[in-house]
Motif scaffolding. Sequence first.
Motif, PDB file in Angstrom:
ATOM      1  N   ARG A   1       0.838  -1.196   0.000  1.00 29.25           N
ATOM      2  CA  ARG A   1       0.000   0.000   0.000  1.00 29.25           C
ATOM      3  C   ARG A   1       0.878   1.253   0.000  1.00 29.25           C
ATOM      4  NH1 ARG A   1      -3.143  -3.167   3.767  1.00 29.25           N
ATOM      5  NH2 ARG A   1      -5.233  -3.624   2.959  1.00 29.25           N
ATOM      6  N   PRO A   2       1.593   1.519  -1.078  1.00 28.50           N
ATOM      7  CA  PRO A   2       2.405   2.746  -1.134  1.00 28.50           C
ATOM      8  C   PRO A   2       1.517   3.978  -1.077  1.00 28.50           C
ATOM      9  CG  PRO A   2       2.258   1.732  -3.308  1.00 28.50           C
ATOM     10  CD  PRO A   2       1.642   0.757  -2.337  1.00 28.50           C
ATOM     11  N   LEU A   3       2.022   5.034  -0.453  1.00 35.03           N
ATOM     12  CA  LEU A   3       1.226   6.252  -0.313  1.00 35.03           C
ATOM     13  C   LEU A   3       1.075   6.989  -1.628  1.00 35.03           C
ATOM     14  CD1 LEU A   3       2.501   7.720   3.074  1.00 35.03           C
ATOM     15  CD2 LEU A   3       0.585   6.195   2.636  1.00 35.03           C
ATOM     16  N   THR A   4       2.090   6.883  -2.492  1.00 29.79           N
ATOM     17  CA  THR A   4       2.044   7.568  -3.785  1.00 29.79           C
ATOM     18  C   THR A   4       2.233   6.543  -4.885  1.00 29.79           C
ATOM     19  OG1 THR A   4       4.409   8.048  -3.645  1.00 29.79           O
ATOM     20  CG2 THR A   4       2.896   9.743  -2.864  1.00 29.79           C
ATOM     21  N   GLY A   5       1.182   6.232  -5.606  1.00 27.12           N
ATOM     22  CA  GLY A   5       1.287   5.301  -6.714  1.00 27.12           C
ATOM     23  C   GLY A   5       1.353   6.057  -8.029  1.00 27.12           C
ATOM     24  N   GLN A   6       2.397   5.781  -8.823  1.00 28.24           N
ATOM     25  CA  GLN A   6       2.574   6.479 -10.083  1.00 28.24           C
ATOM     26  C   GLN A   6       2.558   5.471 -11.221  1.00 28.24           C
ATOM     27  OE1 GLN A   6       6.217   8.661  -9.747  1.00 28.24           O
ATOM     28  NE2 GLN A   6       5.306  10.307  -8.543  1.00 28.24           N
ATOM     29  N   ASP A   7       1.774   5.743 -12.240  1.00 24.34           N
ATOM     30  CA  ASP A   7       1.703   4.869 -13.402  1.00 24.34           C
ATOM     31  C   ASP A   7       2.603   5.353 -14.531  1.00 24.34           C
ATOM     32  OD1 ASP A   7      -0.198   3.327 -12.089  1.00 24.34           O
ATOM     33  OD2 ASP A   7      -1.862   4.567 -12.832  1.00 24.34           O
ATOM     34  N   PHE A   8       3.338   6.408 -14.279  1.00 22.89           N
ATOM     35  CA  PHE A   8       4.232   6.916 -15.317  1.00 22.89           C
ATOM     36  C   PHE A   8       5.557   7.307 -14.664  1.00 22.89           C
ATOM     37  CE2 PHE A   8       1.906  10.445 -13.524  1.00 22.89           C
ATOM     38  CZ  PHE A   8       2.868  11.436 -13.363  1.00 22.89           C
ATOM     39  N   ARG A   9       6.580   7.386 -15.481  1.00 25.80           N
ATOM     40  CA  ARG A   9       7.905   7.759 -14.996  1.00 25.80           C
ATOM     41  C   ARG A   9       8.110   9.255 -15.199  1.00 25.80           C
ATOM     42  NH1 ARG A   9      12.264   4.921 -13.622  1.00 25.80           N
ATOM     43  NH2 ARG A   9      11.303   2.987 -14.355  1.00 25.80           N
ATOM     44  N   GLU A  10       8.503   9.939 -14.151  1.00 23.15           N
ATOM     45  CA  GLU A  10       8.682  11.384 -14.220  1.00 23.15           C
ATOM     46  C   GLU A  10       9.932  11.737 -15.019  1.00 23.15           C
ATOM     47  OE1 GLU A  10       8.664  13.270 -10.446  1.00 23.15           O
ATOM     48  OE2 GLU A  10       6.479  13.157 -10.235  1.00 23.15           O
ATOM     49  N   CYS A  11       9.978  12.943 -15.420  1.00 24.28           N
ATOM     50  CA  CYS A  11      11.173  13.483 -16.075  1.00 24.28           C
ATOM     51  C   CYS A  11      11.624  14.703 -15.298  1.00 24.28           C
ATOM     52  CB  CYS A  11      10.875  13.875 -17.524  1.00 24.28           C
ATOM     53  SG  CYS A  11      12.257  14.713 -18.360  1.00 24.28           S
ATOM     54  N   PRO A  12      12.771  14.604 -14.614  1.00 20.63           N
ATOM     55  CA  PRO A  12      13.680  13.453 -14.542  1.00 20.63           C
ATOM     56  C   PRO A  12      13.229  12.454 -13.476  1.00 20.63           C
ATOM     57  CG  PRO A  12      14.574  15.248 -13.264  1.00 20.63           C
ATOM     58  CD  PRO A  12      13.305  15.774 -13.890  1.00 20.63           C
ATOM     59  N   ASP A  13      13.758  11.241 -13.568  1.00 19.88           N
ATOM     60  CA  ASP A  13      13.464  10.181 -12.602  1.00 19.88           C
ATOM     61  C   ASP A  13      14.473  10.270 -11.467  1.00 19.88           C
ATOM     62  OD1 ASP A  13      12.581   7.948 -11.303  1.00 19.88           O
ATOM     63  OD2 ASP A  13      13.667   6.546 -12.600  1.00 19.88           O
TER      64      ASP A  13
END
Length: 608
Positions: A221-233
């Motif tokens: 149960r992560p608090l922040t779920g991201q379905d995309f990779r940020e730029c920059p990672d």
Amino acid sequence: MFYSLLFSGFRRIVSVAFVCCLSISAGRLSAQTPAPPSPPQDAPAKSDSTATPAPAPAAGQNEEVSSHDSPTTFKVRVNLVLVRVVVRDSHGKVVSNLKKEDFQLYDNRKLQTISSFSVETPDTRTASAVASTAGAGSSSTADVAGGKAVVLPQRFVSMMFDDVHLSMEDATFVRSSATRFFEALAASDRVSLNTTSGQLTQEFTDDRDKLGKALLGIVSRPLTGQDFRECPDVSYYQADLIVNKSDTQALAVATEDTIQCAFSGDTRMTAAAQSLAQAAANRAVVQGDTATEYAYRHLEQVVRRLANMPGQRVLVLVSPGFLSTTLQTEASDLVDRATRGNIVINTIDARGLYTPDVLGDIADPPHDTVRTVGFKTSYRVEAQTAQEDVLAQLADGTGGKFFHNRNDVDEAMREAGAAPAYSYLLGFSPQNLKIDGHFHTLKVALTSKEKFEVQARHGYFAPKTLADPAESAKLELQEALFSQEEIRDLPVELQTQFFKKDEAQARLAVLSHFDVKGIHFRKLLGRNNDQLTIVTGIFDENGNFVTGLSKVVDMNLLDTTYARLSRSGFTVKTSFDVKPGTYLVRMVVRDAVGAQMAARNGAVVIPY
């Protein structure tokens, strides 16, 4: 008028209010728990109390033994630092024959005077409760269970799963291991399940079916779920280097990533790329710190709950580890709270036996450039190693063990469910301690030249504000009540009686008999003065607080009365209305003049 001893509260936790009345007769004290215990919680228990000197008091005795509603100010040890120590020989066996003079304790490299010393063994952690039951109008202490001791919980284990940081693969792995751990529970064990997300709570129980069903709720149960990779990672570890450690190389790596992913390699956009990289690092630090603080807050709640259980207390934290970055104070505070609550924290690396993952998540591989791949790989490896530090700190600081780099996690859980066979609790009061919140390093050494391994906390933070002595005294009394250790500084004996009103209700009487000769009095205006605070708690067979009572008894005895009571003593009777069942009775007494304490355990079985 009432005075309340407000126990540190948190969501779904016991809250207790102690009540004092003027005539050694007190009102009801009740507790609320997340899952109301059965049977006594369904109907609040009624209680009263009386003091009975023997022989009968002479005229004017009411002025000599009385009760009032003013809280007592106890003599407390200010700024006491407790250090739990486990000593093992070269074979890993716990050393059990050490004494106070065998230890040396250093605070910031300065030798300290060890003011308190105690040894915790299996015997001291086991309740010496003796079952005593009686019929109506009887004072017999015969055990209706046929002379057999009442089996009450002696060990409380809180299993804490760090679902905020667990991956789904690790969650599946630890669920299977915990299932096998539950199969090895003893009759006197009680286990609770909790998660750092706060979304799963199973109160203490010995019901394996309940534990098994609750275990199915352990998922990632992560608090922040991201379905995309940020730029920059930018990872939490790299962001910490940039934001908190001002690492120019880490910022340059993030800037290069930004040039590639946001500006297609156009180096003319370096300034803009650096600004974007700094912003991404700031976001990553906030997100990482939030997850870490979330885990600490729920860990603290479980420690508070566990400290209120009457017996041996063990917290087992199952986690892949996490970074503390600037949150070192939280870890130290957690160690300090656990130590004061006689809680051993054992930690288990949920990753089991693993090698550093240099390639990242195979399901979502990193898109590092040729110029940054080496640096990003080193950050991943260093982060995976650094995650262990907090698990090692929590275990070392409380006398527990850190289980890591092993695949037999089920065996690790079995070992982690028990406190060390022998541990030593050292206490010292730092001289001229500055109230500045600064970190102090601790070191425990042995005077002998034998090559023993010493396991103890590595330091503590000085307080930022002065603690109120009255509140500290109340906390000390509370901690004594929620324990099973018997203290015999004061001469007092405990006896229980009951009679059944009907099939659903019974009257439970708790008798506290005092030997006046062993109580310290102060001579004032020709009288013998002292003040006793008597706290009685009733716990159910799962260790949950059911009801309790607190009162202050003032003694202002003439010499003739003192001489008479010195031969016979006097008895304080406290009564509770409860339902049939099995109960642990805990009685704690403290006097004002001698600043001494006594604690006794009793058990009673009221048949249905």
